[in-house]
Motif scaffolding. Structure first.
Motif, PDB file in Angstrom:
ATOM      1  N   ARG A   1       0.950  -1.430   0.195  1.00 39.47           N
ATOM      2  CA  ARG A   1       0.239   0.218  -0.050  1.00 39.47           C
ATOM      3  C   ARG A   1       0.495   1.191   0.238  1.00 39.47           C
ATOM      4  NH1 ARG A   1      -2.643   2.733   3.952  1.00 39.47           N
ATOM      5  NH2 ARG A   1      -1.307   2.340   5.646  1.00 39.47           N
ATOM      6  N   LYS A   2       0.564   2.041  -0.829  1.00 34.92           N
ATOM      7  CA  LYS A   2       0.761   3.311  -0.613  1.00 34.92           C
ATOM      8  C   LYS A   2       0.219   4.290   0.247  1.00 34.92           C
ATOM      9  CE  LYS A   2       3.492   2.268  -4.698  1.00 34.92           C
ATOM     10  NZ  LYS A   2       5.098   2.256  -4.602  1.00 34.92           N
ATOM     11  N   ARG A   3       1.719   5.130   0.892  1.00 37.92           N
ATOM     12  CA  ARG A   3       0.314   5.777   1.857  1.00 37.92           C
ATOM     13  C   ARG A   3       1.860   7.178   1.653  1.00 37.92           C
ATOM     14  NH1 ARG A   3       3.472   1.685   4.613  1.00 37.92           N
ATOM     15  NH2 ARG A   3       4.995   2.752   4.646  1.00 37.92           N
TER      16      ARG A   3
END
Length: 272
Positions: free
Chosen positions: A97-99
């Protein structure tokens, strides 16, 4: 002659805070592994130096200290960029997941996966502090509070690294040379603060920083040179208990642990 000494001291002070990060930067570049370095160190220094600059507008202090803050901000941004780049490159999970900052997720704070998010947060923080200064800048208590927050935050510089080491029970990946340079640099700064009669907050900050950094150096001895740790990692299960008992008796009757710890610490400091 005195002017030369003051000039050299001021120049040294400006860059003293940045130099310790050269060994850590080299370690990250050479190993392509940034897990041993806590990015919260960057957070602490960025926030502290932004607050220090804001404090200068409310209560001007020596220009070398102001210049030091700008230099340190640049260095910390460089360290952040290096760490984020390496960590993203090492992330092999396709579905990771990109944060980013714009998600406004509290649990993701300062763990963003893109460098831009860190810059955006710092811009918002700087703008917020500048606005407060414009509104309350004539209030002496407010200005002094900003100064205290700046130096206290900087005094906690080593705490993220200390906690990181404590959780992992290891200092692997951390540049010991960096911490040693922190300590020597902060000792120099503290003496400079006292001699030059700068605001008292700076001297207090220096003393607190040195204390935390000495604690981190102690962790190197406790975690990396612990005889028990060495036995557990190197001995087979069948002989481990016997070896631990023998080592316990040996260590209680000699200075083996202290001597080996100090030698190991010196070796890691000199190995850059």
């Amino acid at each position: 002659m005195a002017h030369w000494i003051v000039g050299v001291s001021s120049l040294t002070l400006m860059f003293a805070g940045a130099v310790p990060y050269i060994p850590q930067y080299r370690t990250i570049k050479q190993t392509q592994n940034a897990e041993g370095f806590s990015t919260y160190v960057c957070l602490v220094l960025l926030v502290a130096n932004i607050l220090r600059i804001i404090f200068w507008f409310g209560r001007p202090f020596e220009l070398p200290l102001l210049a030091q803050s700008f230099i340190m901000i640049g260095v910390m941004l460089g360290m952040l960029y290096s760490v984020v780049t390496v960590r993203c490159r090492n992330t092999t999970s396709v579905g990771a997941r990109k944060r980013n900052f714009r998600d406004f997720c509290v649990t993701d704070f300062w763990q963003w996966t893109d460098f831009r998010s860190y810059v955006e947060f710092l811009m918002w923080f700087t703008g917020f502090c500048a606005t407060l200064l414009l509104v309350f800048g004539r209030n002496t208590a407010f200005v002094e509070t900003i100064g205290c927050l700046a130096v206290f935050t900087e005094a906690m510089l080593g705490m993220p690294q200390f906690y990181h080491n404590f959780r992992s029970q290891s200092t692997a990946g951390m540049s010991v040379a960096m911490v040693a340079m922190w300590t020597s640099g902060d000792l120099f700064e503290t003496i400079y603060f006292i001699v030059r009669d700068v605001p008292a907050q700076f001297a207090i900050c220096g003393l607190l920083q040195v204390s935390v950094e000495l604690a981190i150096l102690l962790q190197v001895i406790l975690y990396d040179v612990s005889p028990v740790r060495v036995v557990k990692e190197s001995c087979p299960n069948e002989c481990r208990q016997e070896e631990l008992q023998r080592l316990t008796v040996s260590c209680s009757d000699s200075t083996f642990f202290v001597e080996s710890g100090i030698l190991h610490l010196l070796n890691k400091i000199l190995t850059v």
